[in-house]
Design a protein around this motif. Structure first.
Motif, short mmCIF file in Angstrom:
data_model
loop_
_atom_site.label_atom_id
_atom_site.label_comp_id
_atom_site.label_asym_id
_atom_site.label_seq_id
_atom_site.Cartn_x
_atom_site.Cartn_y
_atom_site.Cartn_z
N MET A 1 72.09 -0.71 79.38
CA MET A 1 72.69 -1.71 78.62
C MET A 1 71.65 -2.60 78.65
SD MET A 1 76.73 -3.29 80.18
CE MET A 1 76.61 -1.75 79.00
N ALA A 2 71.71 -3.95 77.70
CA ALA A 2 70.88 -5.21 78.16
C ALA A 2 70.90 -6.30 79.07
CB ALA A 2 70.72 -6.03 76.77
N ALA A 3 70.17 -6.84 79.59
CA ALA A 3 70.92 -7.77 79.93
C ALA A 3 71.63 -8.87 79.79
CB ALA A 3 69.39 -8.52 80.38
N LEU A 4 72.29 -9.17 81.26
CA LEU A 4 73.52 -9.32 81.44
C LEU A 4 73.64 -11.41 80.79
CD1 LEU A 4 76.34 -9.23 81.58
CD2 LEU A 4 75.94 -9.55 84.51
N ASN A 5 74.20 -11.93 79.90
CA ASN A 5 74.51 -12.64 79.71
C ASN A 5 75.85 -13.31 79.15
OD1 ASN A 5 75.28 -12.85 77.08
ND2 ASN A 5 72.71 -13.07 76.97
N GLU A 6 76.51 -14.64 79.78
CA GLU A 6 78.11 -14.46 79.05
C GLU A 6 78.91 -14.39 77.95
OE1 GLU A 6 79.16 -19.06 80.11
OE2 GLU A 6 81.55 -18.36 80.31
N ARG A 7 77.56 -13.86 76.96
CA ARG A 7 77.98 -14.57 75.26
C ARG A 7 78.61 -13.32 74.98
NH1 ARG A 7 77.47 -17.97 71.29
NH2 ARG A 7 77.23 -16.57 69.09
N ARG A 8 77.87 -11.78 75.67
CA ARG A 8 76.98 -10.80 75.75
C ARG A 8 78.66 -9.79 76.35
NH1 ARG A 8 72.84 -7.65 73.97
NH2 ARG A 8 71.16 -9.37 74.45
N LEU A 9 79.17 -9.99 76.49
CA LEU A 9 80.16 -10.23 78.61
C LEU A 9 80.98 -10.72 77.13
CD1 LEU A 9 81.07 -8.84 81.05
CD2 LEU A 9 79.95 -10.42 82.15
N VAL A 10 81.07 -11.27 77.47
CA VAL A 10 83.05 -11.82 76.87
C VAL A 10 83.04 -11.43 75.34
CG1 VAL A 10 84.04 -13.81 75.57
CG2 VAL A 10 82.52 -14.53 77.37
N ALA A 11 81.78 -11.05 75.04
CA ALA A 11 81.85 -9.80 73.42
C ALA A 11 82.89 -8.48 73.94
CB ALA A 11 80.58 -9.89 72.82
N LEU A 12 81.46 -8.25 74.71
CA LEU A 12 81.99 -6.85 75.59
C LEU A 12 83.67 -7.15 75.90
CD1 LEU A 12 81.23 -4.28 76.89
CD2 LEU A 12 81.33 -5.48 79.13
N LEU A 13 83.99 -7.75 76.89
CA LEU A 13 85.39 -8.19 77.23
C LEU A 13 86.55 -8.29 75.72
CD1 LEU A 13 84.92 -9.90 80.32
CD2 LEU A 13 84.81 -8.18 80.29
N ASP A 14 85.99 -9.05 74.99
CA ASP A 14 86.77 -9.36 73.75
C ASP A 14 87.22 -7.79 72.82
OD1 ASP A 14 88.97 -10.31 72.01
OD2 ASP A 14 86.63 -10.90 71.01
N ALA A 15 85.88 -7.35 73.24
CA ALA A 15 86.71 -6.01 72.18
C ALA A 15 87.10 -4.97 73.57
CB ALA A 15 85.45 -5.35 71.71
N ARG A 16 86.57 -4.24 74.50
CA ARG A 16 87.71 -3.93 75.58
C ARG A 16 88.92 -4.20 75.68
NH1 ARG A 16 84.37 -1.79 80.33
NH2 ARG A 16 83.85 -0.68 78.66
N PHE A 17 88.93 -5.29 75.50
CA PHE A 17 91.05 -6.13 76.62
C PHE A 17 91.62 -6.44 74.88
CE2 PHE A 17 88.55 -7.63 80.81
CZ PHE A 17 88.87 -6.17 80.99
N ARG A 18 90.82 -5.85 73.91
CA ARG A 18 91.93 -6.36 72.71
C ARG A 18 93.17 -5.88 72.39
NH1 ARG A 18 90.38 -9.20 68.32
NH2 ARG A 18 87.83 -9.09 68.49
N SER A 19 94.00 -6.26 72.06
CA SER A 19 95.52 -6.07 72.13
C SER A 19 96.37 -6.74 70.87
CB SER A 19 96.08 -6.29 72.87
OG SER A 19 97.06 -5.82 73.09
N ASP A 20 97.03 -5.08 70.51
CA ASP A 20 98.05 -6.12 69.46
C ASP A 20 99.11 -6.03 69.44
OD1 ASP A 20 97.92 -3.74 69.54
OD2 ASP A 20 97.34 -2.97 67.22
N ALA A 21 99.34 -6.63 70.77
CA ALA A 21 101.07 -6.43 71.31
C ALA A 21 101.86 -7.72 70.16
CB ALA A 21 100.53 -6.77 72.55
N PRO A 22 102.57 -7.71 70.37
CA PRO A 22 103.78 -8.24 69.58
C PRO A 22 103.78 -9.78 70.16
CG PRO A 22 104.63 -7.08 70.36
CD PRO A 22 103.86 -6.14 70.53
N GLN A 23 103.77 -9.87 71.15
CA GLN A 23 103.47 -11.15 72.74
C GLN A 23 102.20 -12.03 72.32
OE1 GLN A 23 103.66 -7.96 73.86
NE2 GLN A 23 103.39 -7.71 75.59
N VAL A 24 101.20 -11.34 71.98
CA VAL A 24 100.06 -12.52 71.93
C VAL A 24 99.72 -12.81 70.64
CG1 VAL A 24 97.75 -12.22 72.50
CG2 VAL A 24 99.25 -10.13 74.06
N SER A 25 99.92 -14.05 71.10
CA SER A 25 99.49 -14.51 69.75
C SER A 25 97.97 -15.42 69.53
CB SER A 25 100.72 -15.60 69.79
OG SER A 25 102.16 -16.20 70.29
#
Lengths: 321, 321
Positions: A1-25
């Motif tokens: 895994m490449a070196a850690l930076n915030e941008r990459r990590l936020v993208a990882l977390l966004d993909a990992r935690f993304r939800s289509d739950a109806p309560q999340v606008s």
């Protein structure tokens, strides 16, 4: 895994935690997340897990750290009878943590988030000297159950298991001294799993709505948490020793025997099982709740052994441990 | 003040943070707090301040730490156009912190909570090796404003002041080396105060609802945050250098002169002022917003100096600083 930076990590977390739950606008990536209002009251709580205080990486993998910190936070919603709606995750990440480590930590959070149907909609990333995971949870309940509603004449109920997590931690500590590479016996393996991977009792908490008068989640041991519940309801709680003993699981009894510990003592003082302690009228007890005692007038919490009452000591102090 | 224990501290915080705000159905002391539903969407965010990373106790009192960490968190609500409703405070407290220290820290939080009309309804206390304050904020807005709504043809607006906080921190750093005990000049004192006691622009954020198409709060410097806003709206943002210069305060100009720094550079790259950067149609600009540029097609953020466009660099990385 490449070196850690915030941008990459936020993208990882966004993909990992993304939800289509109806309560999340609006989810991860903006100044704040947006949740649909709904008509029920909101229930909110925050819980922190700090390295060296709440967990020891000798006994716990980083995926476990992520998983259990999330479940521990959600357990506070379970204790209110609330449905989880959303969570926020604030991570303090020391420099020794690699990108692969963070991947493991957040995989554990993601797993617990899916299991509890509680999408992670935002958070915060910060550097720091020690790893900590601070989880905010938001839920909704038509009628949230406080700690303060217990009334004399009601029963005292236990939902879930006690003592397993404490036995598991004890087993890890003693085997790391004595037999570091030995496979634990099945009963102890079950206890260790209970400590590493606790589950918030959400469905069981939901069943208590409209039935229980007061609920607390047992995070610091039932002795300490019974004292708290008694104090906040201004009543006396009495735990019947034989009834409590009857709830103890086979894994705890066998695990305690191997550890040469009293199973009852592990059940009374061991925390981190995230069972629920509740009170309510006999006629309303749900099937998942086992009666372990009763509510009476007075103050404090006691264990009754025949006619003898032994006071339970409260005062578990998070600032001392 | 007597020795610190959790029970005493929770009682102190309960008394200090107690609120009779109508939206708070159940406050500090239960498994979770309960908030009335209301009919508007909920906006939620979390922000951490970690000692040695986000603050340096040589330059900041503990009351300042409590105050500014709270305002920084609430600023995310301001950037959504939301009204603050409630906050949760998770404190990691090292052993060197005395009861009097905690009193100062929480007094700062309480002051910011009152000023922002955002009651602290719960939280968490934990031991740890380094002081951190993690604040969750919950607000409501009829129509929360995202970062993603900017459209070509709109204006770029600045609400609030830029550069003062960066000048203040720079003044503290250089005077601690050169003249540790000297009183700062009035302009620098104003800058230092801006850094120590930032204010979330809640009323100004509320004014942007129904007017602005996108908003971000400027926590990492307007250069970095303009790059973010451009990216999330998939547009190009152009800051007009002369218009930006015209917004700079007298205190910044005089402070920068004394520090031998470029005021424009402090304004572009200095964070922690918690100004708001917004976009919207010319006809809808509220009085508190000053036009500093425009939105066009393309990508990235630029400073225009006559016909020349200089690209702004984004990528402020919280994991590197």
């Amino acid at each position: 895994m490449a070196a850690l930076n915030e941008r990459r990590l936020v993208a990882l977390l966004d993909a990992r935690f993304r939800s289509d739950a109806p309560q999340v606008s609006l989810g991860i990536g903006d100044d704040a997340a947006v949740l649909a209002a709904g008509s029920e009251p909101w229930v909110c709580s925050v819980d922190a897990s700090v390295q060296g205080v709440h967990f020891d990486l000798r006994f716990l993998g980083l995926e476990d750290v992520g998983y259990r910190s999330f479940q521990a936070a959600v357990s506070d919603l379970a204790a209110m009878g609330a449905r989880p709606r959303a969570a926020l995750s604030a991570l303090v990440l020391p420099r020794w943590l690699s990108a692969a480590d963070i991947d493991r930590l957040t995989a554990g959070q993601a797993k617990a988030s899916q299991e509890t149907d509680c999408p992670i909609v935002g958070g915060n990333l910060a550097r720091g000297g020690e790893l900590s995971v601070t989880t905010t949870v938001l839920g909704q309940a038509e009628r949230p159950i406080p700690r303060s509603g217990a009334r004399p004449g009601e029963q005292l109920w236990l939902v879930g298991e006690l003592g397993l997590a404490a036995a598991g931690l004890s087993a890890l500590r003693s085997s790391s001294r004595a037999h570091p590479s030995e496979e634990p016996a099945p009963a102890l393996a079950r206890c260790i799993q209970a400590w590493r991977r606790p589950r918030a009792l959400i469905a069981e908490g939901r069943e208590l709505v409209g039935r229980a008068s007061a609920v607390i989640d047992v995070s610091d041991g039932v002795a300490a948490d019974a004292v708290r519940l008694a104090e906040q309801s201004r009543v006396r709680l009495v735990i019947d020793r034989e009834r409590l003993r009857a709830t103890l699981s086979g894994a705890l009894l066998e695990g305690a025997r191997r550890l040469r510990r009293s199973p009852l003592q592990l059940a009374l003082s061991g925390g981190e099982d995230y069972a629920l302690l509740a009170t309510g009228p006999r006629a309303l007890r749900p099937p998942s709740a086992r009666t372990i005692g009763f509510v009476t007038t007075g103050s404090g919490a006691f264990v009754a052994h025949g006619p003898r009452l032994r006071p339970l000591r409260g005062g578990f102090d998070h600032l001392r441990h």
